[in-house]
Design a protein around this motif. Structure first.
Motif, short mmCIF file in Angstrom:
data_model
loop_
_atom_site.label_atom_id
_atom_site.label_comp_id
_atom_site.label_asym_id
_atom_site.label_seq_id
_atom_site.Cartn_x
_atom_site.Cartn_y
_atom_site.Cartn_z
N PRO A 169 0.81 -1.23 0.00
CA PRO A 169 0.00 0.00 0.00
C PRO A 169 0.84 1.28 0.00
O PRO A 169 1.98 1.26 0.48
CB PRO A 169 -0.77 -0.10 1.32
CG PRO A 169 0.13 -0.86 2.22
CD PRO A 169 0.86 -1.84 1.34
N TYR A 181 7.48 4.24 -8.91
CA TYR A 181 6.84 2.95 -8.62
C TYR A 181 7.40 1.83 -9.48
O TYR A 181 7.75 0.75 -8.97
CB TYR A 181 5.30 3.04 -8.82
CG TYR A 181 4.68 1.67 -8.84
CD1 TYR A 181 4.49 0.96 -7.64
CD2 TYR A 181 4.35 1.03 -10.03
CE1 TYR A 181 3.97 -0.33 -7.65
CE2 TYR A 181 3.85 -0.27 -10.04
CZ TYR A 181 3.66 -0.94 -8.85
OH TYR A 181 3.18 -2.22 -8.84
N ARG A 200 -1.85 -7.74 -7.57
CA ARG A 200 -2.15 -6.30 -7.48
C ARG A 200 -3.36 -5.99 -8.38
O ARG A 200 -3.83 -6.85 -9.12
CB ARG A 200 -0.92 -5.48 -7.90
CG ARG A 200 -0.49 -5.74 -9.32
CD ARG A 200 0.80 -4.98 -9.68
NE ARG A 200 1.16 -5.27 -11.07
CZ ARG A 200 2.29 -4.88 -11.64
NH1 ARG A 200 3.17 -4.18 -10.97
NH2 ARG A 200 2.53 -5.17 -12.90
N TRP A 250 -2.73 -2.05 -13.12
CA TRP A 250 -1.29 -2.13 -13.39
C TRP A 250 -0.96 -2.92 -14.65
O TRP A 250 0.21 -2.99 -15.05
CB TRP A 250 -0.55 -2.70 -12.18
CG TRP A 250 -0.61 -1.78 -11.01
CD1 TRP A 250 -1.35 -1.96 -9.88
CD2 TRP A 250 0.05 -0.51 -10.87
NE1 TRP A 250 -1.19 -0.88 -9.04
CE2 TRP A 250 -0.34 0.02 -9.63
CE3 TRP A 250 0.92 0.23 -11.68
CZ2 TRP A 250 0.11 1.25 -9.16
CZ3 TRP A 250 1.37 1.46 -11.21
CH2 TRP A 250 0.96 1.94 -9.97
N1 GLU Z 1 1.67 1.05 -4.19
C1 GLU Z 1 0.89 0.50 -5.25
C2 GLU Z 1 -0.56 0.92 -5.04
O1 GLU Z 1 -0.89 1.29 -3.93
C3 GLU Z 1 0.98 -1.00 -5.20
C4 GLU Z 1 0.79 -1.71 -6.44
C5 GLU Z 1 1.40 -3.08 -6.27
O2 GLU Z 1 0.86 -3.88 -5.50
O3 GLU Z 1 2.43 -3.34 -6.88
O4 GLU Z 1 -1.33 0.90 -5.93
#
Ligand code: GLU
Length: 554
Positions: A42, A234, A252, A256
């Motif tokens: 997160p 990221y 995820r 993405w």
């Molecule tokens: N920090 C990313 C988000 O909150 C995480 C995505 C991932 O799990 O790679 O969307």
């Protein structure tokens, strides 16, 4: 001529470690065959989103069921969006849902050998990898200003071509190392970009545990991997962290998928094996215009996990409900298993629907009622106290005023084969049970005088209640009690059942259900309540008589 190595040295003179050193520092985990290492990652930018709870549930389940490791990594490289304290809050909330990491960022501490698990504390690790990319001509410092970027974009828009920093538009990709050195020494600000060798007209084959195999355009963007604030983006952090934390499956959100080509190119360039990927469907709802849309933080209460906590839903209900979204066969399974031991359910990515599931409040309520009906009165008391301590002071004080009385109330038709499902959450419990309490009952009838069915005059009602008070004992079993109530009704002109009354409406004043309703309203102020016989037993003869008398005195 200045070499790539010299540029790397110029940018990161302090970095002496190598990728090999990192490989040794974070060795491949020794886990049994098939054990999965998953992570929930997160960003500390606000509350725990229902979609994130969904993701973490699956991450946790996959690791646990395979005898692997589930860890949490805090992705805080976007410092502008960070909300202080939200990381700790996220972890606290996960714990309420029994999603407890084996290692990683735990809120106030970190645990495990693959850390730090907070990205902003990993700059030294990222720098090693970036230095390696610079040395090998796979990355370069980019001095493009915001104005120049805007110009490039305007050009691309005009020519109707894909926007971005790539190919011929990647202006600073073509500087010589001598020019780079000069600019760096001159103090010109820069970021570091990945030098992509892809071409978007080529397709790459990718494989996803949820979406199966598909093709997607190769990456050709020279993305920023290292920002001027000294932190990675990221895309880059994901690749480095999931490699060195030895993640086996990246689980995820589906949003993405579009950047997967970037990640795969980075893995390939670094000579690392990419993990498996599972991109989960997003949770949707029907929007105002009738179309499906993603749950929105801004518009939808149910987007925030805190909403369900505040409303007093049992955490198990939300988890169970989310599992129905995760696997289509779960619902049938949990029915068969009487809503128990959901941890025994075998989850499978292949049974996940590709379309975003619609959030169904009705189904959540249903699960919630089932779950609460299966708790013992002591468990209900403990849950209600835990909830009300944080969210509902009035309820807390009410329970504390007499815990046994509260348990008696909650125990009405509970300890039986098919318990009643009167309660779905604690958020409206105060309101639902207030009438049981003398003072609250008295206050309520003062404010809202009792409302009986308009077909009956107050005299009719009083006649019934008076006889009930004198003759209807609660010291008999439910069936006898009911027969007696019927008999009392009959002597006063009420049919013993609704059917008879309907057939002969002129011969009767009403039916036994009207009698029951008069008693119910007199005692509870409302038309619906738990089983009247038990309500009377919990109130006790003295209190029932007191309430009847209040009415009879009118
Ligand atoms: N920090 C990313 C988000 O909150 C995480 C995505 C991932 O799990 O790679 O969307």
């Amino acid at each position: 001529m200045v070499t790539d190595k010299e540029i790397a040295e110029l940018i990161f003179p302090e970095v002496t470690e190598t990728i090999d050193d990192l490989e040794k520092r974070f060795p491949v985990r020794k886990l049994k065959e098939g054990a999965e290492v998953t992570r929930f990652a997160p960003s500390p930018t606000g509350f725990l989103h229902t979609g994130s709870l969904f993701t973490s549930l699956i991450c946790h389940k996959v690791a646990k069921d395979s005898g692997g490791i589930f860890y949490v990594r805090l992705e805080d490289t976007d410092t502008k969006r960070e909300i202080q304290g939200s990381g700790e809050e996220l972890l606290k909330q996960l714990e309420l849902f029994n999603i407890i990491p084996n290692e990683g960022y735990l809120g106030s501490s970190q645990k495990g050998n693959y850390g730090p698990y907070i990205q902003s504390q990993r700059a030294d690790i990222y720098k090693v990898v970036i230095k390696y990319l610079l040395e090998n001509g796979k990355a370069y410092p980019c001095f493009c200003s915001q104005e120049e970027l805007d110009e490039i974009r305007a050009k691309q828009e005009k020519a109707k071509i894909i926007p971005g920093y790539y190919g011929p538009f990647a202006k600073y990709r073509y500087l010589t190392n001598d020019e780079r050195k000069e600019k760096i020494l001159n103090g010109d600000p820069y970021v570091i970009r990945f030098k992509s060798s892809g071409n978007h007209v080529h397709k790459i084959k990718v494989s996803d545990l949820v979406h199966g195999n598909f093709e997607i355009a190769e990456n050709d963007m020279d993305i920023v991997i290292f920002k001027s604030d000294g932190l990675p983006t990221y895309h880059f952090a994901h690749v480095v962290d999931d490699h060195f934390m030895r993640t086996t499956t990246v689980i995820r959100g589906e949003e993405w998928i579009a950047s997967l080509p970037i990640h795969l190119e980075l893995f390939k360039t670094l000579g690392w094996t990419a993990p498996k990927y599972a991109h989960l469907p997003v949770i949707m709802k029907i929007g105002e215009n009738g179309n499906k849309r993603k749950l929105s933080k801004r518009l939808d209460n149910e987007a925030a996990v805190s909403y369900f906590l505040k409303d007093g839903y049992p955490s198990e209900a939300l988890i169970m409900y989310l599992m129905t979204i995760a696997n289509s066969n779960f619902e049938e399974w949990i029915f068969e298993h009487k809503f128990e031991h959901m941890e025994d359910f075998v989850f499978s990515f292949s049974k996940m629907s590709l379309e975003g599931a619609l959030f169904d409040m009705g189904k959540l309520n249903f699960f919630s009622r089932e779950i609460l009906s299966k708790k013992t009165k002591e468990e209900i008391r403990d849950m209600a106290l835990a909830y009300s301590k944080t969210y509902d002071e009035k309820l807390y004080n009410l329970i504390k005023s007499d815990e046994n009385f509260f348990m008696e109330i909650m125990n009405i038709e509970r300890e039986k084969e098919n318990p009643r499902k009167d309660y779905e959450k604690f958020g409206n419990l105060y309101e639902s049970i207030s009438f049981f309490y003398k003072d609250l009952y008295d206050a309520s009838i003062k404010e809202n005088p009792l409302q009986f069915n308009e077909r009956f005059s107050l005299e009719n009602v009083k006649e019934v209640i008076s006889k009930v008070k004198e003759e209807l004992s609660i010291n008999q079993d439910e069936q006898e009690w009911f027969s007696n109530m019927k008999a009392i009704g009959e002597t006063l002109g009420f049919a013993p059942n609704g059917k008879l009354y309907k057939q002969n409406p002129d011969q009767y004043k009403g039916s036994v259900s009207d009698v029951a309703e008069m008693i119910r309203i007199s005692l509870t102020t409302r038309r619906n309540s738990p089983n009247l016989y038990y309500v009377m037993k919990v109130l006790g003869k003295e209190e029932c008589d007191r309430r009847f008398n209040l009415l009879l005195q009118k």
